[in-house]
Design a protein around this motif. Sequence first.
Motif, mmCIF file in Angstrom:
data_model
loop_
_atom_site.group_PDB
_atom_site.id
_atom_site.type_symbol
_atom_site.label_atom_id
_atom_site.label_comp_id
_atom_site.label_asym_id
_atom_site.label_seq_id
_atom_site.Cartn_x
_atom_site.Cartn_y
_atom_site.Cartn_z
ATOM 1 N N HIS A 166 -2.974 -10.219 4.382
ATOM 2 C CA HIS A 166 -2.159 -9.949 3.199
ATOM 3 C C HIS A 166 -2.265 -8.480 2.826
ATOM 4 C CE1 HIS A 166 -0.500 -10.106 -0.836
ATOM 5 N NE2 HIS A 166 -1.603 -9.562 -1.294
ATOM 6 N N LEU A 167 -1.127 -7.878 2.519
ATOM 7 C CA LEU A 167 -1.078 -6.524 1.970
ATOM 8 C C LEU A 167 -0.122 -6.498 0.792
ATOM 9 C CD1 LEU A 167 -0.836 -4.185 5.119
ATOM 10 C CD2 LEU A 167 -2.816 -4.484 3.624
ATOM 11 N N ASP A 168 -0.524 -5.822 -0.267
ATOM 12 C CA ASP A 168 0.371 -5.604 -1.392
ATOM 13 C C ASP A 168 1.138 -4.302 -1.245
ATOM 14 O OD1 ASP A 168 -0.074 -7.828 -3.434
ATOM 15 O OD2 ASP A 168 -2.137 -7.208 -3.019
ATOM 16 N N ALA A 169 0.532 -3.304 -0.614
ATOM 17 C CA ALA A 169 1.187 -1.998 -0.532
ATOM 18 C C ALA A 169 0.531 -1.139 0.541
ATOM 19 C CB ALA A 169 1.115 -1.281 -1.879
ATOM 20 N N ILE A 170 1.287 -0.154 1.006
ATOM 21 C CA ILE A 170 0.771 0.889 1.901
ATOM 22 C C ILE A 170 0.977 2.225 1.204
ATOM 23 C CG2 ILE A 170 1.016 2.069 4.113
ATOM 24 C CD1 ILE A 170 2.085 -0.529 5.291
ATOM 25 N N LEU A 171 -0.088 3.006 1.089
ATOM 26 C CA LEU A 171 0.005 4.367 0.567
ATOM 27 C C LEU A 171 -0.087 5.316 1.749
ATOM 28 C CD1 LEU A 171 -2.530 4.174 -2.432
ATOM 29 C CD2 LEU A 171 -0.226 3.209 -2.260
ATOM 30 N N LEU A 172 0.837 6.250 1.837
ATOM 31 C CA LEU A 172 0.830 7.215 2.936
ATOM 32 C C LEU A 172 0.319 8.563 2.437
ATOM 33 C CD1 LEU A 172 4.242 6.366 4.636
ATOM 34 C CD2 LEU A 172 1.952 5.592 5.295
ATOM 35 N N THR A 173 -0.555 9.179 3.231
ATOM 36 C CA THR A 173 -1.103 10.480 2.857
ATOM 37 C C THR A 173 -0.127 11.607 3.196
ATOM 38 O OG1 THR A 173 -2.246 10.632 4.996
ATOM 39 C CG2 THR A 173 -3.485 9.716 3.127
ATOM 40 N N HIS A 174 0.526 11.489 4.357
ATOM 41 C CA HIS A 174 1.504 12.481 4.785
ATOM 42 C C HIS A 174 2.316 11.892 5.933
ATOM 43 C CE1 HIS A 174 -1.946 13.086 7.403
ATOM 44 N NE2 HIS A 174 -1.304 13.951 8.151
ATOM 45 N N ASN A 175 3.120 12.706 6.597
ATOM 46 C CA ASN A 175 4.099 12.157 7.536
ATOM 47 C C ASN A 175 3.711 12.236 9.005
ATOM 48 O OD1 ASN A 175 4.367 14.955 7.839
ATOM 49 N ND2 ASN A 175 6.596 14.882 8.053
ATOM 50 N N HIS A 176 2.512 12.678 9.340
ATOM 51 C CA HIS A 176 2.157 12.801 10.747
ATOM 52 C C HIS A 176 2.059 11.438 11.422
ATOM 53 C CE1 HIS A 176 0.464 17.173 10.522
ATOM 54 N NE2 HIS A 176 1.768 17.119 10.480
ATOM 55 N N LYS A 177 2.384 11.407 12.704
ATOM 56 C CA LYS A 177 2.533 10.154 13.436
ATOM 57 C C LYS A 177 1.251 9.329 13.471
ATOM 58 C CE LYS A 177 5.937 8.184 15.801
ATOM 59 N NZ LYS A 177 7.300 8.009 15.267
#
Length: 302
Positions: A70-81
């Motif tokens: 289960h995941l409620d959300a994904i937080l991204l730090t930046h756009n690198h692959k």
Amino acid sequence: MEDKAKLTFLGSGTSQGVPMIGCTCPVCTSSDWHDNRLRASVLVEYKGLSILVDAGPDFRYQMLRAGVRHLDAILLTHNHKDHTGGIDDVRSFNLLEQKPLNIYCQEYVLNSLKREYAYAFTEVLYPGAPEIKVHVIGGGVGDEHGAQPFEVHTNQMEDTLIWESAKGYHHVKPEITEEMLKMKAEIIPIQGWHHKEKKLSVLGYRFGNIAYITDMNLIDDDQIEKLQGLDFVTVNCVKRTPHHSHYSLDEAVAFFKRVGAKQSYLTHISHLLPCWKDLETELQSIDPSFHVAYDGLILNQQ
């Protein structure tokens, strides 16, 4: 509801992981499992929510290895692959949980996702394409206070996805309950830079008294103020000597001393640093509160 955060390192390696393909150095050939590192990512359990920070190319295996259902959300730090390369695999959560997945990031990261995953942003989705909702974090570059705190809610509040073969998902509005409305957490973003000339903005995140920082080598003083009173802090380090986009070992140690958390951990580690055992011993000789993270390590806020 539990206010204390729990952080699990799903990956503690740099963009190429450890071992690196084809390398025969002592770290890449180490028999110590601490030296096997997937790409950097953490799972945070906070205020009843399951929040992933970054979904790189190892996302699928990290979810399987840690038994995440289960995941409620994904937080991204930046756009690198190495931090966004696994987004397509949210399709599994869409199917099993019957919910879209919320993603939080800076506007330039959203623009990058639209290029990399154009098929997930079309008006009519191809059947089986990832169902995601992207939320832009306010503030950030050009804002005198940096990125602004934001709330993450349970994904139970999102539309229910009903699959129809060959046609895709139908969205059905759920009945929102008082309990759902209570399932939320305020996240404090930490604005930093992936280059000392401020060429690429990166966000770290504070969850209660745990802060996760990666892929930075410059953090302004006003953002350091957001890191006071921590139980745990992490920061990236790929080698001993200066690097154009990551902290050197001396810089990472200086960062730890400046923040003054009860416990501090290196992450986003490459094979250019010593094996885990030797590096851990070295850091302990500097300060007993300094450590080297490894895949599977769990930090529990006191």
